[in-house]
Enzyme design. Sequence first.
Site, short mmCIF file in Angstrom:
data_model
loop_
_atom_site.label_atom_id
_atom_site.label_comp_id
_atom_site.label_asym_id
_atom_site.label_seq_id
_atom_site.Cartn_x
_atom_site.Cartn_y
_atom_site.Cartn_z
N LYS A 182 5.53 -7.20 -9.45
CA LYS A 182 6.00 -8.41 -10.15
C LYS A 182 6.44 -8.06 -11.57
CE LYS A 182 2.19 -10.91 -8.45
NZ LYS A 182 0.87 -10.86 -8.69
N LYS A 225 0.10 -0.64 -18.23
CA LYS A 225 0.47 -1.99 -18.67
C LYS A 225 0.38 -2.14 -20.19
CE LYS A 225 -0.10 -4.53 -14.44
NZ LYS A 225 -0.58 -5.71 -13.73
N LYS A 229 6.00 1.43 -6.87
CA LYS A 229 5.55 0.30 -6.06
C LYS A 229 6.37 -0.96 -6.37
CE LYS A 229 1.92 -2.17 -8.59
NZ LYS A 229 0.74 -2.99 -8.45
N1 AQP Z 1 3.80 -2.78 -3.73
C1 AQP Z 1 2.63 -3.08 -3.20
N2 AQP Z 1 2.28 -2.56 -2.00
C2 AQP Z 1 1.09 -2.88 -1.45
N3 AQP Z 1 0.19 -3.73 -2.01
C3 AQP Z 1 0.51 -4.27 -3.19
N4 AQP Z 1 -0.14 -5.13 -4.00
C4 AQP Z 1 0.63 -5.38 -5.09
N5 AQP Z 1 1.77 -4.67 -5.01
C5 AQP Z 1 1.73 -3.98 -3.85
C6 AQP Z 1 -1.42 -5.72 -3.72
O1 AQP Z 1 -1.31 -7.11 -3.89
C7 AQP Z 1 -2.56 -7.64 -4.25
C8 AQP Z 1 -2.33 -8.67 -5.33
O2 AQP Z 1 -2.49 -8.13 -6.56
P1 AQP Z 1 -2.28 -8.84 -7.93
O3 AQP Z 1 -2.03 -10.25 -7.85
O4 AQP Z 1 -3.35 -8.34 -8.82
O5 AQP Z 1 -0.94 -8.24 -8.30
P2 AQP Z 1 -0.62 -6.87 -8.74
O6 AQP Z 1 -1.32 -5.76 -8.07
O7 AQP Z 1 -0.73 -6.93 -10.19
O8 AQP Z 1 0.80 -7.00 -8.11
P3 AQP Z 1 2.07 -6.64 -8.74
O9 AQP Z 1 3.17 -7.34 -8.12
O10 AQP Z 1 2.17 -5.18 -8.77
O11 AQP Z 1 1.92 -7.22 -10.17
P4 AQP Z 1 1.93 -6.42 -11.48
O12 AQP Z 1 3.34 -6.03 -11.63
O13 AQP Z 1 1.47 -7.44 -12.47
O14 AQP Z 1 1.04 -5.23 -11.35
C9 AQP Z 1 -3.44 -6.46 -4.64
O15 AQP Z 1 -4.39 -6.26 -3.62
C10 AQP Z 1 -2.49 -5.31 -4.70
O16 AQP Z 1 -3.11 -4.12 -4.28
#
Ligand code: AQP
Length: 332
Positions: A198, A112, A195
């Site tokens: 977002k 990131k 994966k």
């Molecule tokens: N692709 C995925 N498959 C399974 N689990 C996932 N999680 C996120 N993407 C996947 C799980 O969602 C939960 C929420 O996590 P978060 O709000 O911290 O978001 P994140 O992991 O940051 O989700 P994103 O969409 O991937 O956002 P960015 O792009 O900002 O990193 C967690 O338990 C995560 O494991």
Amino acid sequence: RPRVFSGIQPTADSFHLGNYLGAVRHWVALQDTHDAYYCVVDLHAITAGHDPKTLKQRTRMAAAQLFAVGLDPEHSTLFVQSQVPEHSQLAWVLGCITGFGEASRMTQFKDKSQKQGGERASVGLFTYPILQAADILVYQANAVPVGEDQRQHLELSRDLAQRFNSLFGQTLTVPAPHIVKDTAKITDLQDPTAKMSKSSSSPAGIINLLEDPARSAKKIRSAVTDTGREIVFDTGTKPGISNLLTIYSALSGRSIDDLVAAYAGKGYGDLKKDLGEVVREFVGPIQERTRTYLDDPAQLDKLLAAGAEKARVLAGATLRTVYERVGFFPPV
Ligand code: AQP
């Protein structure tokens, strides 16, 4: 009852299917068997720049979706992280027993921060996993339901709990990950080896819970699939089709084997068309319930305030012990 804690960031208007299938769905299941604490982590959501108005709205939207998918305030505690100051207070203490090198090894920070222009990435992004450890440890959680992408952060939480205990005496519970293998990683529809995310997926790669299901169906129709024509589950050679089968199975409750048998002799197009329909049926009621919560923000805020009050009882108790063990002056 064993205790679970987990959090989700309000960094988009809608959760995507990765968030739901990898994490949130398990939150709902665990509230019946565990003492469950769940949190919309708005403090984490400001580590990469944000708009204040949008943040407040997205925090409400996240909470509304969580209630809409089945979190029940009678059976679990849902709250907003910034309403429980003990998270930040414990994070400071934990930061002081975390090595700089140790924090530098977190792969999510490496990924990131690169996207944020390396040196310009915030210190908050760097210390993100320490705040996450505080989120978990302040509730003395035994288990943490998260997707596979969070495994390394959870390992740090365990290390920090153990380190605190060995430095200052047994205080913090060492949490275990609760990662459900089948849906631990939902992948991007346009790049099925990455994966669904977002921040890094293109809009065409993500299925959002709150989007128009016709749009989701279109994205599924355009999903990148694999060479060959046979519908089989093999994440190594057929990551695209395997991802669609995983989503289909999780949303419909049918096993992968059952689906593979049902689609024998049929084409990718048939599978995609039917999956679009499965998604539509699945998200319809969720969207409706989410709207109901958002239509009454005062009531939603009240539910969250009650959650925060309950969370503070537990978080306050842990923090008092931590402060005492560390040697801080008693509170005035
Ligand atoms: N692709 C995925 N498959 C399974 N689990 C996932 N999680 C996120 N993407 C996947 C799980 O969602 C939960 C929420 O996590 P978060 O709000 O911290 O978001 P994140 O992991 O940051 O989700 P994103 O969409 O991937 O956002 P960015 O792009 O900002 O990193 C967690 O338990 C995560 O494991």
